[in-house]
Design a protein around this motif. Sequence first.
Motif: not given
Lengths: 488, 646, 294
Positions: A123, B289-291, B293-294, B297, B300-301, C80, C95, C98-99, C101-102, C105, C109
């Motif tokens: 990952t 890949r790795g996107f 979750i991005l 998320a 979700l928001m 938001i 919400a 979500g932030l 997790a964002f 990530a 990344r």
Amino acid sequence: MRTNRRGRVRACLILAALLGVSACTGAKLPNQAAGKRSKLKTTDTTLTPAEAAAQATTASSIAAAQAAAAAKGGKGAATQAAALGKSVASDGSNFHSTLFSDAEDRIGITNNSITMCAHAALTYAAAFHTDVKDLNVFWSWVNDHGGIYGRKVTVTYENDNYDPQTAITAASTCRDKNIFMLLGGIGFDQIPAVRDWVENLTSKHLLYLYHTANETTGKRYSFTELPTTQSMGKQFAQLAAARYHGQAVGILKRHSDNWEPGVTAFKAEARRLGVKIVYEKAVEKNAANYTQELLDAKAAGAQVMWGWENALAATEMVQQAKNQSWSPNWMLFPFNLTSQTIGDAALAPKLSGLAMFPAFSYGDFSGEFAKYADDMKEFQAQYAQYDGGNSGVDLHSFGGDLLFLNWTAQKALYTQFLACGQDCTRNKFIDVLHGYKKKPISSSCFIDFTRPNTHLGGYAVNVMETYKNPSDGKVNWRNTQTCVETIG
Amino acid sequence: MTWLRRIRFPLLLMAGATLAPLLGRAGFLSESKWLYLGVAVTYAAAALSLNLLMGYAGQISLGHFALLGTGALVSGVVTSADRGGLPFMVALPVCAIVGGVVAFVLGLPALRLRGLYLAVITIGFAYVADQTIFKLNYLSHGSAGIHLPRPLVNTFSFSRTSDFMGILCVLLVVIWQVDRNVTRTKLGRAFHGIRIDESVAASFGVDPRRYKLLAFVISGAMAGVAGSMYGHVYMFVNNESFGFEKSLLLVIIVVVGGLGSRAGVIVSAFFYALFGVVLTHISWLHIFRGFDILIGAALLMYTVSRHPGGLAQAFQESRDRERRGTPDEEAEEPALPKLPEMPRPSGLPERPTVEGLSGSVPVLAAHEISVRFGGLQAVNAASLAVPRNKIVGLIGPNGAGKTTMFNAMSGLLKPNAGKVELLGQDVSEMPAHARARLGMGRTFQLIGLAGDLSVTENLLLAQHVVASYGVLSALTQIGPSRSVERELRDRAAEAISALGFERFANTPVKRLSHGQQRIVELGCVLVTAPEVVMLDEPSAGMSPGAAENLAVRLRDMRDDLGRTILLIEHNIPLVLDVCDELYVLSGGEILAHGLPDEVVQRPDVIAAYLGEPAAAAIVEAEAEAEATPVKAKPAPRKRTRAGAAK
Amino acid sequence: MGQVLVLGLVYGVIYSLFAVGIVLVYRGSGTINFAQGEIGTFGLFVAWWFTTAHHLPWIIGAVAALVMAAALGAGFEWAIVSHMVEANRVSVAVATIGLLAFLVAFEVRFFEGGNIRKMVAPIRGTGWSVFGVVVSPTQILSLLAAGALAAGLALLLKKTDFGLGVLAAAQDPVAVRLVGIPLARVSAFVWGLGAAVSVLGALFIEPTIGVFTPGFASEMFIKGLAAAVVGGLTSLEGAFVGGLLIGFVEVGANRVFDFPGVKMFSILFVMLLVLLVKPDGLMEGFKFRRRALA
């Protein structure tokens, strides 16, 4: 997302390395479990001279090509490898494995290909400049130099996300690719999961080579060539006795049943050698904050600290002890990650370490490095050729030692395949592993599967200390003893 | 054909249960693909469990995977050869029970309070589970992990995941059914009511704490079963298997799928369980890949802020648009509805029998009630009494403490001093829902209905106090729940036809006009034939004509239905028209009491109303502010926080 | 004992900082920002880029990180939260998940998340030994900063109209509007300030730990959350007291007991205990007195 994510990231640091290390695992005798042993029987059969000759010939021809390619590296480890393959082959093995049925025996190997698959935490591989292409440099080189008896080697990687559940799905995906063997990366959490899964398959069994883990019984299909946690714990106690004679030891250990056997072995050996243990405390994974424990260890009179934790935790421990103006003698897993992060402070006093893989410090071929300098040169040359340039990996930084250990493991695997011969099968591969008795395989340490009561082939470790690489000024690790079984 | 649409998903799953083993044996999809699918099914089960808590009851668990972990490890202990060695089918109920018990223990302290305490406690639990509980040697061999065998029937082992898929799908259908039973009984309505407004739910006799806890317990039991499925599909778990990030992923799944939508949540679970796999297995998608979750998320928001209904709602809306082309035409006012005459339903607690009750003892009485908010004395030693079969008015300038008084009397707020008596019985220590059970019905200044429930469903929710069947009966649809529900529905239908609202029976209440909502609210209050009806500004927002109708209705209630009413009103003509007695509250104290016509002539009363222009200005400003519901529902929040703190 | 006090104080102050941010958002918006800890980590990445990577002074990196965090917090509010005025407060909390997790990530990344990074300390030097614990200058600075923050917040919130608006926002939005303070500004302010305070906490604790990776501040944030809950979730005084209490509990329990996960276990235990016995937090009585005076 919090600790676990963090743990994952931490683990990733080590993981790039794993891939290869996993390969550096070896065959193990199927276990003692009653009724399972019958699968494997000992015969008097040795390889016929014809077979041995065939192997030797082919190996030599490959070696010649390799030697040419690695001309800069002098003799070329490949020659050495070929020679090894030959010697092993002629040694023969007394084992004749029947673990795999005829239908399963040749899965993953054809006249022109060998397919393998590894589970590893990919990952975040990109995150630290390590990509799948970095991990397959050795195989690219092999394939460009005739492969193994004309067979191209394909190793694919499935992401295990440093999570036991993902590891199982990764292993399952690997299995569906009809692979010759499954390779397991570092990960005290994933390996037991995959090991359990492999052993409980009811059909289409796998040959599973994995990285270091705690020693367990009841295994048939999974093997390791690396020392177990028990074995390493014992050796750490010997290191304490030898290098820090008469000094009191404090232990900071991971709270985990996967790590604990090492501590038990350490204590038993320490008792035998008269090493005094004045402090012992279990910490959680990613605890991040060890100051209180360190102060307690200091108060208890510890002069030597054994950090039985992963590289990131160990780095934090050393750093936090320094913050408290305390510099005991540290015994750790030796990763350049730790020494480079701590910097010059890691030299006063020098850190000590034990590892199942050799030290790597870019461009330094002196001292103990000379023993496997050919391998290091070959490694550096291959990476310059296949993974150089801007997009390439920086072998000076702390990815270097990880990739080198990956590389040595792959090379060991390559050597074993050479020894396995033209008509290699899974059963034969196991036989070959049994043929290695205390023989070093390139820069990997020797393996020995002939000892009783174990399915393990790995016993030897490298003893290391920190030093400053004169060429680039980085604080790295170097071997003080190479491939020893007992430290003394 | 609606039944078919409703049952479609279970049918699909049952088909999956039958086909999976056949397809698997025919070589369709490789073993690892089946494993991914099996995992997706367990995620769907887990998501249904969290959906029950979040989507229905409006509570949030951020450590839901730790509950799954409890189920998985217990299942391991029960089934593994070296310990229990019992069959998988035995493990399932055990997991459900243990999951429920763990949820109970966690929920008990957290759910006493309104707010996000459950989220905080469950995060803590996720950490403690990973670091302490799941390392117990007995549960998981320390951190070494345990092997969970696949079920074995006679000699047939479900070692192929495609075979095991059959079992998984059936289990998912069972969970789906239980979930469905929740939504079509008083449980679902009570959860819904709590989520919309705890005070309103309490006024219908729902005990918010009990039902929040119940939602978490049922959710925990489902999570226990899902955990067992999870463990057996992988066949191995250890303390690392239930990380916090998986709990967060579950939250993402449920929200994106659509809170409260079973089908949406399942689709979303499949999507997320398989999304990452697809990303890694389609080579040209490698760069992404790795996107996963991005993207998840970000989605979700976006979803939670712009489309709170999630996927499910988006589909629903597009389907509605397709079908109708135009939105609903403005609903018409029904002509002069009659209020339902409802006999007292069976299943209510005994009325307190006090000698001479009908005579001198008032139906409802407040004695020396005092309420303080910090430094503000909102109500000061106010007393009032409501005699049987009378309409008593309570008026006063804004900020006089009328609603506070109401809240203190109905139990939403605990007064600092004073006593409340209902039918001569001291109910001061009773929470709101218990008073509702004894026959205290009330309405709210802002409409006290669950807006996205239909008229029928609101009337069913209003009958909560008489839905006298147990939780198990509700979950299994065995026992009294079916017949009781039928009675409730009959009664609701009766009320609807009395109101003349037949054509709106299945219309969400929020689509009705304000005046219609008031009528429905009255219907909800009357449907259980309460002893006393407390109305908080029923004419607010009504047209003058509608207010006149209201006066007729109120008199009907008193004269024809024999009800007793306590009325807060600003509409003085209405008050003068209908009230038998009048109390005037000013500055938290009873200023005057007597016959309406006399009271309003008193100079001090007039001064209280008109003497302070500043007060009048504030009245205006506040009324304006309340007309636009921009705020985190300040009034109900205050009420319940104080009420819950008891 | 001395050691427990010193260490408890040093860590407790950091938990307090996180708790203050949580309370601010809770007062102003009625919800919990679960991403707050991770915003702290994100700030570390920013500060690292300026200081360690580009050799600028600590203060520049710190200011950049604080500004970034404030912008991120307020930006999240704008993008938001402001669209969710009518929504259930639980949805707003979702919400923020979500932030969270964002951000994790994103760091992993795009910031080479797997690398171990090291921030420089604001003040170099070993420090002074107190009860056998070496207290670093950074830790002293964090104590001072927390004190200054407490005093500054007290001034701002209790003495200015805007501050009173912040305190009353979630409980009584109507009143806030009546005194002429736009709720949107209050909301953006608390989200921005809460995020910035988290960065402060992360910057001060990093030199104590030594290195950081994605997710670094999140476990500390959890402890800050416990501190806020213990303090009643609405009380700023409670946040400070709760933070110190959690610090002492953590260090003390680790001293007395020896079982796996003792720190988190003891913190959860204390939190449950407080919720059972004094559900409105330890500072409940105190809070009421203060309001009576106001």
